[in-house]
Design a protein around this motif. Structure first.
Motif, PDB file in Angstrom:
ATOM      1  N   ASP A   1      49.923  50.209  11.034  1.00  0.00           N
ATOM      2  CA  ASP A   1      49.775  49.070  10.121  1.00  0.00           C
ATOM      3  C   ASP A   1      51.130  48.838   9.439  1.00  0.00           C
ATOM      4  OD1 ASP A   1      49.313  47.413   7.953  1.00  0.00           O
ATOM      5  OD2 ASP A   1      47.321  48.253   7.551  1.00  0.00           O
ATOM      6  N   ILE A   2      51.828  47.796   9.880  1.00  0.00           N
ATOM      7  CA  ILE A   2      53.199  47.560   9.414  1.00  0.00           C
ATOM      8  C   ILE A   2      53.237  47.222   7.927  1.00  0.00           C
ATOM      9  CG2 ILE A   2      55.190  45.997   9.652  1.00  0.00           C
ATOM     10  CD1 ILE A   2      54.506  45.882  12.668  1.00  0.00           C
ATOM     11  N   GLU A   3      52.274  46.407   7.473  1.00  0.00           N
ATOM     12  CA  GLU A   3      52.249  46.017   6.052  1.00  0.00           C
ATOM     13  C   GLU A   3      52.053  47.240   5.157  1.00  0.00           C
ATOM     14  OE1 GLU A   3      53.070  43.398   4.276  1.00  0.00           O
ATOM     15  OE2 GLU A   3      53.806  42.725   6.239  1.00  0.00           O
TER      16      GLU A   3
ATOM     17  N   LEU B   1      54.416  51.963   1.921  1.00  0.00           N
ATOM     18  CA  LEU B   1      54.676  53.416   1.905  1.00  0.00           C
ATOM     19  C   LEU B   1      56.174  53.718   2.018  1.00  0.00           C
ATOM     20  CD1 LEU B   1      51.736  54.626   4.201  1.00  0.00           C
ATOM     21  CD2 LEU B   1      52.065  55.265   1.802  1.00  0.00           C
ATOM     22  N   TYR B   2      56.895  52.830   2.695  1.00  0.00           N
ATOM     23  CA  TYR B   2      58.315  53.076   2.902  1.00  0.00           C
ATOM     24  C   TYR B   2      59.121  53.019   1.593  1.00  0.00           C
ATOM     25  CZ  TYR B   2      63.037  52.860   4.783  1.00  0.00           C
ATOM     26  OH  TYR B   2      64.358  53.132   5.048  1.00  0.00           O
TER      27      TYR B   2
ATOM     28  N   ASP C   1      52.221  54.556  10.145  1.00  0.00           N
ATOM     29  CA  ASP C   1      52.408  53.250   9.500  1.00  0.00           C
ATOM     30  C   ASP C   1      53.859  53.079   9.040  1.00  0.00           C
ATOM     31  OD1 ASP C   1      49.774  52.751   9.980  1.00  0.00           O
ATOM     32  OD2 ASP C   1      49.080  53.035   7.922  1.00  0.00           O
ATOM     33  N   ILE C   2      54.391  54.104   8.399  1.00  0.00           N
ATOM     34  CA  ILE C   2      55.780  54.025   7.930  1.00  0.00           C
ATOM     35  C   ILE C   2      56.732  53.805   9.108  1.00  0.00           C
ATOM     36  CG2 ILE C   2      57.691  55.380   6.987  1.00  0.00           C
ATOM     37  CD1 ILE C   2      55.896  56.559   4.974  1.00  0.00           C
TER      38      ILE C   2
ATOM     39  N   THR D   1      60.452  47.846  12.774  1.00  0.00           N
ATOM     40  CA  THR D   1      60.727  46.409  12.601  1.00  0.00           C
ATOM     41  C   THR D   1      62.131  46.191  12.044  1.00  0.00           C
ATOM     42  OG1 THR D   1      59.899  46.283  10.330  1.00  0.00           O
ATOM     43  CG2 THR D   1      58.289  45.956  12.098  1.00  0.00           C
ATOM     44  N   LEU D   2      62.741  47.266  11.544  1.00  0.00           N
ATOM     45  CA  LEU D   2      64.085  47.126  10.975  1.00  0.00           C
ATOM     46  C   LEU D   2      65.168  47.191  12.059  1.00  0.00           C
ATOM     47  CD1 LEU D   2      63.585  49.531   7.921  1.00  0.00           C
ATOM     48  CD2 LEU D   2      63.458  47.033   7.918  1.00  0.00           C
ATOM     49  N   ASN D   3      64.767  47.565  13.283  1.00  0.00           N
ATOM     50  CA  ASN D   3      65.746  47.593  14.377  1.00  0.00           C
ATOM     51  C   ASN D   3      66.231  46.179  14.630  1.00  0.00           C
ATOM     52  OD1 ASN D   3      64.715  50.133  14.528  1.00  0.00           O
ATOM     53  ND2 ASN D   3      63.689  49.869  16.503  1.00  0.00           N
TER      54      ASN D   3
END
Lengths: 516, 209
Positions: free
Chosen positions: B117-119, B124-125, B194-195, B201-203
């Motif tokens: 879960d990306i959101e 969490l990040y 999830d994190i 997605t930051l790649n």
């Protein structure tokens, strides 16, 4: 109760382990036969698809080149290592032991009889593909002793931790199984469905199987030797060990049957002078270039060709060919850029690295021959697992002995984590338990952890049962112009016969494809 | 459907251009590429991480950790144990060649193998940002490596290892202990996945170096 044939086999299995069933089945001719390989005789190459690139100079790659060359194709073999042969590796004096992080030089004496087969070492008579190539390439073979009744089973937790001659265990095991079977027939509980005559014949078989007395009892047998000189006196067999003591030993119950496996059934063979004589045979016969020290970086498939890039002498070389036969260990493929289909790449990723470990010791004297052991294998529950005695150079001054032959992940990691020197020390200590004085004969040694060997990093690839069902048949087919080969693409990883079967399969699909 | 086709074309294009731009591996780096991939893109089958975007200071610290037996000695750290003897052999000169190779090699972005879960992962990040940076770019002064661009399976393995003590137990490095402590805040594998799914997605398209 009716004794059906299936029931009879089940009964034998319960009494004596599945290998007995195997033998009985063979006698009843249940088992299928192995196909005999005649020359592949591929149809001649056509001009449109003449160039072939082969990645990896292991046995499958070499055989593929050999067959394609004969049919008129132009082949190029690209090999990452400093040598051809893959896991068909024989070490001699001065050879590089190319372990990642622990490179060393083999210090065996400079003598053609002193060598170690680090990968394959034995060829059974039904491996018709590899034997076909031995014959075609004029590689001299000789008989290789795999099982030896005078070698030992060493169970450190039973029989006082003393090694027991395999022949003694075999005689006792068969004796007790036979006695039980003989009794069962006499009491009439298992003989329904057999005629009187059948029973009498079967009893003869049972008595011969276990060397029973006329009474049907097992009281020891001369098959296990004698306690007095058999030439000057009547043989006097040792008293059998007790059944409860025997069955308490997992080695007794399992390892005495090792050579019952179809691939280890006597007699086996091995090339005179080392297994790599097969590699030499291929290399001598091939006209195609074999480019060594050339690591493949990318495999790109276009519509009509495959472009492979590799690094040679500090430069990237691009090589185009019409078709590609890929013998690279599958676990490297996710580290090599490629545009194979997603399914195919997933399937390659499901092939996992296997592990296998060997140690070779140069012994300054052939002390095992003084114990009546000429070739064969002793088994132990200590980490080294197996000790192999050389079949070559009987009565020679020295000998190369296999000081360890280890399967299983945990057992392999135990040795992998040690320095090469520590591994030899542990193996020497283990050997002492089987042959007191063992360590003092050791002059030098090498260790080969296949899952740490440069450009290999594994041996006998594995796939989970689920993945196998899902992916394996996919890998037996080409992905466009790319064919995966090697023992990894067979049901028999870790055997040259598996490698050759994969090459044969790929070549037969290939010739149908290009024939169209 | 059209979007999928468009993306596939884009990937093909990126991939093809990479095939065109293979850079010769210096001889002392070849042993690294056996496990870490010919373009240092990592190899899941060998459990060897991607090195392509890692900064020199971080790699050097890790090699020193291996040499000091702060890493690769835990009985459950199988891939670390495989790295240890190779780290022992690395000379400063060879390491310099590794850095030079990393500076020029540009392998394709890692494939995503985790789909959390990306959101939720983004929320969490937040607890990671202070050390690893908002874009997962890493912060040298805190000895926190970049996370963006790394193989997701490797990040998961390391988080699990930090949390279970496989990584860090033998280390005298204080920044390692900071990470051991931070990993305890993640209650389960779902949090980790999830994190990491967010980090993926930051790649960016061309690599972070």
């Amino acid at each position: 109760m009716h004794l059906s044939r299936r029931h009879f086999l089940n009964m034998l299995a319960a009494a004596g382990g599945s290998s007995l069933v195997y033998n009985a089945s063979l006698a009843m001719d249940f088992m299928s036969k192995d196909a005999k390989l005649t020359s592949l005789n591929l149809p001649p190459a056509n001009d449109k698809n003449k160039s072939i690139v082969i990645l990896g100079a292991g046995i499958a790659g070499l055989a593929t080149a050999y067959e394609l060359e004969k049919a008129g194709y132009n082949c190029t073999i690209i090999e990452a290592s400093h040598r051809a042969g893959g896991r068909n590796l024989t070490l001699r004096h001065g050879d590089l032991v190319d372990e990642l992080g622990n490179p060393s030089i083999c210090n065996f004496d400079d003598n053609h009889e002193l060598y170690m087969n680090c990968g394959p070492a034995r060829l059974p008579g039904h491996h018709q593909r590899i034997l076909h190539y031995c014959k075609a390439l004029k590689v001299p073979l000789r008989i290789f002793a795999n099982s030896n009744r005078l070698a030992y089973l060493h169970d450190s937790k039973n029989f006082g931790g003393k090694p027991v001659r395999i022949g003694e265990h075999m005689a006792d095991g068969r004796g007790f199984v036979a006695e039980l079977a003989h009794k069962s027939l006499t009491t009439g509980q298992l003989d329904a469905g057999l005629t009187e005559e059948d029973i009498a014949k079967f009893k003869q078989f049972i008595a011969a199987f276990g060397d029973l007395k006329e009474s049907g009892l097992y009281e020891g047998t001369e098959r296990a030797g004698s306690t007095v000189d058999r030439m000057l006196f009547h043989a006097k067999p040792k008293a059998p060990k007790s059944l409860t003591e025997l069955i308490n030993s997992p080695l007794f119950s399992r390892l005495q049957f090792m050579s019952e496996a179809y691939d280890w059934g006597e007699p086996l063979m091995t090339p005179e002078g080392g297994m790599d004589k097969i590699v030499d045979g291929f290399m001598g016969a091939l006209k195609s270039p074999v480019i060594l020290n050339a690591q493949v970086k990318s495999i790109y498939q276009g519509d009509n060709e495959v472009e492979v890039s590799y690094v040679k002498d500090g430069k990237v070389v691009k090589h185009k060919a019409n078709y590609c036969f890929n013998n690279i260990p599958a676990h490297f493929m996710s580290g090599i850029y490629n545009n194979l289909s997603e399914n195919y790449r997933t399937a390659l990723g499901a092939l996992k690295r296997g592990k296998l470990f060997k140690i070779g010791f140069q012994m300054k004297e052939r002390f095992w021959e003084d114990e009546g052991i000429y070739g064969g294998i002793s088994y132990t529950d200590l980490p080294v697992t197996q000790i192999w005695y050389p079949s070559n150079d009987i009565f020679g001054e020295k000998g190369i002995m296999l000081g360890a032959y280890v399967w299983g992940n945990e057992q392999n990691e135990y040795f992998e984590r040690m320095t090469p020197k520590q591994r030899l020390i542990v193996a020497a200590e283990n050997g002492e338990k089987i042959h007191p004085g063992y360590a003092k004969y050791i002059e030098t040694g090498v260790s080969i952890p296949w899952s740490r060997m440069n450009h290999m990093m594994g041996c006998g690839s594995r796939m989970s049962e689920d993945d196998h069902k899902k992916y394996f048949s996919l890998l037996q087919q080409p992905d466009g112009r790319h064919f995966m080969i090697g023992d990894q693409i067979s049901y028999h990883p870790g055997w040259q016969e598996g490698a050759l079967a994969s090459a044969e399969n790929a070549l037969s699909i290939f010739s149908q494809q290009v024939g169209k | 459907m059209y979007r999928i086709i468009a993306i596939s074309f884009m990937l093909l294009f990126v991939s093809f251009s990479n095939a065109q731009n293979m850079i010769a591996t210096p001889s002392s780096v070849v042993p690294c590429t056996v496990c870490h991939g010919t373009q240092l893109m990592g190899n899941k089958s060998n459990e060897a991480p991607r090195l392509a975007e890692l900064p020199a200071w971080y790699i050097e610290r890790q090699i020193n950790e291996f040499k000091a037996q702060g890493r690769g000695v835990h009985p459950d750290d199988h891939s670390g144990a495989e790295m240890l003897p190779s780290a022992m052999l690395l000379t400063p000169e060879a390491l310099q060649e590794v850095f030079e190779f990393i500076a020029v090699v540009k392998p394709p972005q890692p494939e995503k193998t985790l789909h959390g879960d990306i959101e939720r992962g983004k929320q969490l990040y937040m607890q990671c940002v202070a050390c690893h940076g908002a874009a997962g770019e890493g912060v040298e002064i805190l000895k926190a490596p970049p996370l963006a661009g790394q193989n997701d399976w490797y990040l998961l393995k390391q988080l699990q290892h930090f949390k279970s003590g496989v990584r860090g137990a033998n280390s005298k490095d204080s920044s390692v202990q900071t990470m051991v402590f931070a990993s305890k805040a993640l209650s389960n594998e779902t949090d980790m996945i999830d994190i990491i799914s967010y980090i993926s997605t930051l790649n960016n398209e061309t690599g972070t170096n």
